[in-house]
Write a protein that holds these residues in place. Structure first.
Motif, mmCIF file in Angstrom:
data_model
loop_
_atom_site.group_PDB
_atom_site.id
_atom_site.type_symbol
_atom_site.label_atom_id
_atom_site.label_comp_id
_atom_site.label_asym_id
_atom_site.label_seq_id
_atom_site.Cartn_x
_atom_site.Cartn_y
_atom_site.Cartn_z
ATOM 1 N N TYR A 1 0.844 -1.203 0.000
ATOM 2 C CA TYR A 1 0.000 0.000 0.000
ATOM 3 C C TYR A 1 0.878 1.252 0.000
ATOM 4 O O TYR A 1 0.697 2.164 -0.812
ATOM 5 N N ALA A 2 1.826 1.288 0.918
ATOM 6 C CA ALA A 2 2.761 2.418 0.942
ATOM 7 C C ALA A 2 3.570 2.472 -0.343
ATOM 8 O O ALA A 2 3.925 3.551 -0.828
ATOM 9 N N GLY A 3 3.840 1.304 -0.912
ATOM 10 C CA GLY A 3 4.653 1.244 -2.120
ATOM 11 C C GLY A 3 3.987 1.880 -3.327
ATOM 12 O O GLY A 3 4.619 2.645 -4.059
ATOM 13 N N ILE A 4 2.704 1.579 -3.561
ATOM 14 C CA ILE A 4 2.053 2.166 -4.737
ATOM 15 C C ILE A 4 1.916 3.684 -4.596
ATOM 16 O O ILE A 4 1.990 4.419 -5.586
ATOM 17 N N LEU A 5 1.737 4.159 -3.365
ATOM 18 C CA LEU A 5 1.721 5.606 -3.151
ATOM 19 C C LEU A 5 3.101 6.203 -3.407
ATOM 20 O O LEU A 5 3.236 7.240 -4.076
#
Length: 343
Positions: free
Chosen positions: A114-118
Motif C-alpha cells: 500500500y505504501a509502495g504504490i503511493l
C-alpha cells in the motif's frame, strides 16, 4: 489457506484521484510522448538514451539524479532524447532479494505494498515536476501498470516476462513504446514473436474486465545478451548480431522496426564499466551500416550518482545501487556527451 489477504489496495482510478497529474504535467507528457514516438516511427533521427539506476530505491537520490540528467538534457536535446530509468519493480531470478520500491518503499523495512504504490506514484510525479522529463519503468506485473499508465513515456518487458501471454497482451493496449527484451536464453525468435503479439489487437481479461486492444505499433526489441546452459553470458550487441536481427526483422510483417541495445546485464556480464565501451561499439555499428542506423534507435544504460553497488545495511551510501552495479555520475555525464558528439 496458503494465501491470505493483507490489505485491500486502492484501485488505479482512486490513486489517480488522490495524486492526480496537473494539466501542466499532462501537456508535458503529451509533448514528450510525441517526441519519442517520432523517433520510433522514423520521423525523427534523434537517438534515445534510456538511463538511470538499476532500481529506484530512494526518492531523494532518484530525483537528484533526474535533476542532474535534466541539466545535461538541455545541452544535448538537439540530438538526443534522454529518458530516465525510474524502475520501481525489480525481477528476482530466485525470488529472493529487494523487489523494488513498489514492494518496499524503505529497503531495510518489511514489504508494504500500500505504501509502495503511493510512493512510486509520488516519486514519478515529483521527478516530472522538478525536471520536465518523463520516465521509463519495467512492466513486471501487468495488472499494476494502471497505477502509472498516465505518467510513463516508455516501458520495458524483461527477459523473464517476455514469453508471458499477459505481458504481451497488455503491451498491445499501450500507446507508448514498449521494448521486449530477449529472454535469458538469448533466443531472438521468442523476442520477435512477442513484438508480433504486441502489435496485434486482442480481447482478454484485464483487472477483472473484458477488454479489447488495438495493437501497439511502437512495440520493438531490446537486446540484453543471453546466458547459456552453463551460466556463461553471451553478448548480442556486436555488429554481426545486430545485422542478424535486421535480417530477422525483414522476414516479419512488423511496423516500425526498432531496437534498443541494453549495455548492461548479459551484454556486459554485469561488469558495469563495460557499458561505456559497449555503447561506443554500438555507435560505430550505426555509423558503419545505414540500415542498422535506422534500426538501432537507442541504448539503455544503468547509472546512478555513485558507481558500483552495495548491500542493504544501516549505513548505506546515498545514490549507490542496491541491486546491479551502475556507472557513476561523472562517467554518465561524459558518456552522454560522447553519444551526442558521435550520433
Amino acid at each position: 489457506m496458503s494465501m491470505r489477504i493483507n490489505k485491500e489496495l486502492p484501485s488505479p482510478a482512486e490513486l489517480k484521484r488522490e495524486y492526480p497529474l496537473s494539466d501542466k504535467l499532462k501537456e508535458l507528457k503529451n509533448r514528450r510522448d510525441a517526441e519519442i514516438r517520432d523517433i520510433f516511427t522514423g520521423k525523427s533521427d534523434k537517438f534515445v538514451v534510456i538511463i538511470g539506476p538499476c532500481s529506484a530505491d530512494n526518492e531523494d537520490s532518484v530525483c537528484e539524479y533526474v535533476n542532474r540528467l535534466a541539466g545535461v538534457n538541455e545541452k544535448v536535446k538537439d540530438k538526443l532524447v534522454l529518458i530516465p530509468r525510474i524502475y520501481t519493480n525489480k525481477p528476482r531470478t530466485t525470488g529472493e532479494g529487494y523487489k523494488g520500491m513498489l514492494h518496499q518503499p524503505d529497503p531495510d523495512k518489511a514489504p508494504d505494498l500500500y505504501a509502495g504504490i503511493l510512493a512510486i506514484r509520488k516519486m514519478h510525479i515529483r521527478a516530472m515536476e522538478e525536471t520536465g522529463l518523463t520516465a521509463a519503468d519495467e512492466m513486471l506485473y501487468p495488472e499494476n501498470r494502471s497505477y502509472l499508465d498516465d505518467i510513463l513515456s516508455y516501458e520495458a518487458i524483461g527477459a523473464r516476462s517476455v514469453e508471458n501471454q499477459q505481458h504481451r497482451l497488455t503491451a498491445s493496449g499501450m500507446d507508448i513504446p514498449v521494448g521486449m527484451k530477449n529472454p535469458t536464453s538469448g533466443d531472438l525468435s521468442v523476442m520477435l514473436n512477442s513484438v508480433v503479439a504486441a502489435q496485434m489487437g486482442h480481447r482478454f481479461i484485464y483487472r477483472a474486465t473484458d477488454v479489447t486492444t488495438s495493437g501497439n505499433e511502437l512495440a520493438h526489441v531490446i537486446l540484453r545478451g543471453g546466458v547459456d546452459k552453463y551460466g556463461k553470458c553471451i553478448p548480442n550487441y556486436h555488429y554481426e548480431e545486430c545485422a542478424r536481427l535486421y535480417e530477422l526483422y525483414q522476414k516479419k510483417d512488423l511496423k516500425n522496426p526498432a531496437a534498443i541495445i541494453d549495455a548492461n546485464h548479459s551484454n556486459s556480464d554485469k561488469k558495469y564499466k563495460e557499458q561505456i565501451r559497449i555503447v561506443s561499439e554500438v555507435l560505430h555499428t550505426r555509423r558503419y551500416n545505414p540500415d542498422l542506423k535506422k534500426l538501432i534507435k537507442g541504448v539503455m544504460v544503468e547509472s546512478y550518482l555513485v558507481e558500483g553497488r552495495q548491500n542493504i545495511c544501516a549505513n548505506m551510501v546515498y545514490g549507490q545501487s542496491i541491486t546491479d552495479p551502475c556507472i557513476g555520475w561523472e562517467d554518465t555525464e561524459k558518456l552522454i556527451y560522447k553519444i551526442a558528439e558521435e550520433c
